[in-house]
Structure formats: C-alpha cells, structure tokens
Design a protein around this motif. Structure first.
Motif, PDB file in Angstrom:
ATOM      1  N   CYS A 180       1.034  -1.451   0.378  1.00 35.62           N
ATOM      2  CA  CYS A 180       0.207   0.061   0.270  1.00 35.62           C
ATOM      3  C   CYS A 180       0.683   1.139   0.307  1.00 35.62           C
ATOM      4  O   CYS A 180       2.363   1.039   0.384  1.00 35.62           O
ATOM      5  CB  CYS A 180      -0.836   0.063   1.172  1.00 35.62           C
ATOM      6  N   THR A 218       0.663   3.437   2.237  1.00 38.06           N
ATOM      7  CA  THR A 218       1.665   3.974   4.030  1.00 38.06           C
ATOM      8  C   THR A 218       2.255   3.025   3.929  1.00 38.06           C
ATOM      9  O   THR A 218       3.370   4.041   4.228  1.00 38.06           O
ATOM     10  CB  THR A 218       0.254   3.119   4.069  1.00 38.06           C
ATOM     11  N   HIS A 234       1.304  -4.250   5.964  1.00 35.77           N
ATOM     12  CA  HIS A 234       0.067  -3.508   6.876  1.00 35.77           C
ATOM     13  C   HIS A 234      -1.480  -4.388   6.088  1.00 35.77           C
ATOM     14  O   HIS A 234      -3.040  -4.383   7.273  1.00 35.77           O
ATOM     15  CB  HIS A 234      -0.410  -2.507   7.597  1.00 35.77           C
ATOM     16  N   PHE A 253      -5.115  -3.208  10.681  1.00 38.59           N
ATOM     17  CA  PHE A 253      -3.651  -1.656  11.560  1.00 38.59           C
ATOM     18  C   PHE A 253      -5.220  -0.752  12.408  1.00 38.59           C
ATOM     19  O   PHE A 253      -4.731  -0.096  13.130  1.00 38.59           O
ATOM     20  CB  PHE A 253      -3.663  -1.003  10.137  1.00 38.59           C
ATOM     21  N   TRP A 271      -2.878   1.355  16.495  1.00 42.55           N
ATOM     22  CA  TRP A 271      -2.248   1.891  16.667  1.00 42.55           C
ATOM     23  C   TRP A 271      -2.078   2.970  15.976  1.00 42.55           C
ATOM     24  O   TRP A 271      -1.265   3.515  16.302  1.00 42.55           O
ATOM     25  CB  TRP A 271      -1.699   0.533  15.532  1.00 42.55           C
ATOM     26  N   MET A 299       2.531  -0.027  12.024  1.00 40.13           N
ATOM     27  CA  MET A 299       0.629  -0.072  11.852  1.00 40.13           C
ATOM     28  C   MET A 299      -0.253  -1.584  12.580  1.00 40.13           C
ATOM     29  O   MET A 299      -0.682  -1.785  12.760  1.00 40.13           O
ATOM     30  CB  MET A 299       0.561  -0.176  10.826  1.00 40.13           C
ATOM     31  N   CYS A 304      -6.314  -3.247   3.667  1.00 38.85           N
ATOM     32  CA  CYS A 304      -6.481  -1.833   3.579  1.00 38.85           C
ATOM     33  C   CYS A 304      -7.295  -1.053   2.851  1.00 38.85           C
ATOM     34  O   CYS A 304      -8.380  -0.691   2.986  1.00 38.85           O
ATOM     35  CB  CYS A 304      -5.032  -1.354   3.694  1.00 38.85           C
ATOM     36  N   TRP A 332      -4.808  10.467   1.769  1.00 42.10           N
ATOM     37  CA  TRP A 332      -3.751   9.626   3.091  1.00 42.10           C
ATOM     38  C   TRP A 332      -2.962  11.760   3.221  1.00 42.10           C
ATOM     39  O   TRP A 332      -2.029  11.132   1.797  1.00 42.10           O
ATOM     40  CB  TRP A 332      -3.137   9.173   3.663  1.00 42.10           C
ATOM     41  N   LEU A 386     -11.619   7.024   7.752  1.00 48.90           N
ATOM     42  CA  LEU A 386     -10.586   5.632   8.523  1.00 48.90           C
ATOM     43  C   LEU A 386     -11.200   4.189   7.767  1.00 48.90           C
ATOM     44  O   LEU A 386     -11.767   4.264   8.094  1.00 48.90           O
ATOM     45  CB  LEU A 386      -9.483   6.742   9.463  1.00 48.90           C
TER      46      LEU A 386
HETATM   47  C1  CXF Z   1      -3.224   4.709   6.642  1.00 46.55           C
HETATM   48  C2  CXF Z   1      -2.501   6.200   6.281  1.00 46.55           C
HETATM   49  C3  CXF Z   1      -2.339   6.665   7.779  1.00 46.55           C
HETATM   50  C4  CXF Z   1      -3.033   6.820   8.928  1.00 46.55           C
HETATM   51  C5  CXF Z   1      -3.571   5.234   8.998  1.00 46.55           C
HETATM   52  C6  CXF Z   1      -3.966   4.412   7.604  1.00 46.55           C
HETATM   53  N1  CXF Z   1      -4.862   4.241   5.494  1.00 46.55           N
HETATM   54  C7  CXF Z   1      -4.162   3.049   4.952  1.00 46.55           C
HETATM   55  O1  CXF Z   1      -2.586   2.901   4.228  1.00 46.55           O
END
Ligand code: CXF
Ligand code: ZN
Length: 377
Positions: free
Chosen positions: A47, A49, A69, A95, A117, A143, A176, A296, A319
């Motif tokens: 991902c 992130t 994650h 996560f 987290w 995460m 995710c 994000w 989220l």
């Molecule tokens: C994340 C973005 C950063 C904060 C937690 C969630 N999203 C996906 O990867």
C-alpha cells in the motif's frame, strides 16, 4: 505444532533506514504474549502507506522496522488469554483495531477504536516491546501489523477471523485499500441510488470508491485522474464518465458543474492532496453535496472558502472506510466470495517476498494498481 512456544526463525523484509531498499533477512519472531496471536502470513498487498513511511522516513515508530499492513494469514499459535482464535484459523490483520470496549467501539457513529495503532495505544505490541529481532537487534513493528514477514505477532484486538475457504491472496486487500475506498462511498458519503458521484484519483482506493458508488446505485460516476490510462480500469468498476483535469483550461469544479447541471451529489478525494480536496468540495452541488476525504496526507492545513459549507455542503472524511473492522472485514470477505464486490480486478502483479522492493518501486512510479506478495512456500 512443533513451533508453539518457541522462537520462529523466518524471512522478513527489514527496512533498516529511510530511503534505502528493504533487505530480506532471517529474523527471529518471539512467541505471542498475553492477548497476542502469532500468524503465518500467506499474502500481503503493498500500500502507499508502506511506501510513504519507507521513503519519507515517516514510520512514527522509527527504524529498523518490518513494514506491511495489508495482509492475510493463518494462526500459528495464541498467547495466554486468547479465546477468540485457534491455530489454523484464517485471519486478516487490522491496522485499525476493534477492541469492542472503548468509548469509540461502543458508539455506532465511529470506527476509531481507541486501542488502535492509529490512536498511539500500542506502538509495537500489547506492551511497548517488539516480538521481532535480527542478529540480536530489536526490529520494530509497523501499524501493529508488519506483514512483510513470513510470521508476525498481533494484538488480538487487531486481527479478525475470516471464512475458512477465503482465498488469502485476494482477501488480504480488504486489510486496507479496498475497504478504505469502498467504505468511503457506502458508509461515509452514504451514496444514494440515482445519485451523481465524482471520484478524484484512480489508484486502488479510488477504484474501490468507484465500486462503492456503483454498488450503492449511483447513476453516474465521474472518474477524474490526470493519467488517462486509468480510465479503462475505472470503467470495469462502474465509472460512466471520465475527466482529465489537464485537458481543460477551466477549474475542474466548473467542468463538473457544467456536466452535472450544478455539481455532483457526492465527491470522494482519493489522492491525498490539499488542492484536490478543495476541488472535490467545490465540485459538489450546493444545498446537499457531500465531499469525503479519503486520501492520506499529513499536511498541517488545507483550505476552502466558508461559503462552500455555508451553502449547505458537507465536508467529511473517514479512516478504513468507516468500517468497524472486526464486524465488517469478515462480511466483506463473504461479499467477495459471493461476487458482490470485486478484488481480482485490483491485482495487477503478483511477486515473492524477495521482490518486495520491485513492488515498492512499481507503486512509486504508478505502474500498478495492487501488487500481491505471495509468502506461501
Ligand atoms: C493509513 C494512512 C495513514 C494513517 C493510517 C491509515 N491508510 C492506509 O494505508
Ligand atoms: Zn494501507
């Protein structure tokens, strides 16, 4: 099982420092402690992130760490006090956890578990230590998940059991990106049948938002991206109209207003860019338009003219697509297995763990939608 209660030696991609490719190392994974489970990771998505934390050094827990994650695996063993899981269960790491006990889990209005987290409640594990080490050096978790490893340890609030027949190399994506975009449309925007929607950004999250708009019964879904190569894929997920902002001299909000007799009912920003967030809001119709922040970014400020909200628009965000994770992920797995949502169509590449840096590079250059790392050997 022969490994229960013992340290497991296995392969993991260790991010030793920011901006440097990960290294495949043999790491040691300690047995799960109270309220923890150890899982064998079978598959993981890569991902943005992961990329963001790796290359910009923004892993708040620091380095060295095992990233990843968006995984799925099988329970190897459980620690004391764990009754919800048993060895052999298929699971997805979360996560965003769901402890079911905090003020936020008890409230139906939110999915933001306070034990998560993302709420800083456990930087590494149930306590502040880590279960990973490499040549005697502690390796941090990421995460609360760390799926770029053949084995990982999770707090039981951050993992959910899924159907025994679920294909892990697909449903890992529900950990995710796909849940995030899909839920943004159905839970956060609450897209209505017959409505007109616009999705800004057609990566995996944006495409999942398109799929959410389609499943919610939207009559028009306008896909917006500066890379026209993404339009073909967006059509598969249900997009009906396609706009490249670079092909227009006017602001994109004016283009969309002309196309829709005054603006869209729902817009979703799936890029993570302050200017695009503003455009997505401005693209909504006055009176009832709803714009959702999905992408994000950690920019400190973003802006809009107050009239945008005074005129009756709503600006919100979520989220993990607003999904309460333990309640929802098993249902999303069933939705996939029953053909109600797509996952296969997001997968453009499949690789092995030792190709993880290639997968990261591919993501960095926009050359993929989702790469699945297959760890089952
Ligand atoms: C994340 C973005 C950063 C904060 C937690 C969630 N999203 C996906 O990867
Ligand atoms: Zn992610």
């Amino acid at each position: 099982m022969a490994t229960v209660g013992k340290v497991i030696k296995c392969q993991a991609a260790v991010a030793w420092e920011p901006n440097v490719p990960m290294v495949i190392e043999e790491i040691e994974v300690a047995p799960p402690q109270a309220n923890e489970i150890r899982i064998k990771v079978i598959a993981t998505g890569v991902c943005h992130t992961d990329l963001y934390h790796l290359f910009e050094g923004k892993n708040k827990e620091g380095f060295p760490a095992v990233l990843g994650h968006e995984g799925a695996g099988v329970v190897e063993s459980v620690g004391p006090g764990v009754t919800e899981f048993k060895p052999g269960d298929k699971v997805i790491p979360l996560f965003l956890s769901q402890c079911r006990e905090c003020r936020f889990c008890k409230c139906p209005k939110t999915n933001l578990c306070d034990q998560s987290w993302s709420s800083d409640r456990y930087a590494q594990m149930s306590d502040t230590t880590t279960r990973f080490s490499c040549r005697g050096q502690p390796i941090l978790q990421f995460m609360g998940t760390s799926t770029f490893s053949e084995y990982t340890v999770l707090n039981q609030v951050a993992v959910v059991k899924i159907h025994d027949d679920a294909p892990l190399e697909r449903v890992c994506l529900l950990g995710c990106g796909i849940s995030t975009g899909y839920g943004a449309a159905i839970n956060t925007a609450k897209v209505e049948p017959g409505s007109v929607c616009a999705v800004f950004g057609l990566g995996a999250v944006g495409l999942a938002a398109v799929m959410g708009c389609k499943n919610a019964g939207a009559s028009r879904i306008i896909a917006v991206d500066i890379n026209e190569q993404k339009f073909e894929k967006a059509k598969i997920f249900g997009a009906t109209d396609f706009v490249n902002p670079k092909s227009h001299k006017k602001p994109i909000s004016e283009v969309l207003a002309e196309m829709t007799n005054g603006g869209v009912d729902f817009s979703m920003e799936c890029v993570g860019n302050g200017a695009v967030m503003r455009s997505a809001l401005e693209s909504c119709v006055k009176g009832w338009g709803v714009s959702v922040l999905v992408g994000w970014t950690d920019v400190q400020d973003f802006s809009a003219r107050p009239i945008q909200l005074i005129s009756g628009k709503t600006w919100k965000g979520s989220l993990f697509g607003g999904f309460k994770s333990k309640d929802s992920v098993p249902k999303l797995v069933l939705d996939y297995m029953a053909g109600r949502i797509m996952l296969d169509e997001f997968v453009t590449h499949t690789m092995s763990l030792d190709q993880v840096n290639d997968a990261v590079q591919l993501m960095k250059t926009g050359g993929c939608i989702r790469t699945i790392i297959n760890l089952s050997k």
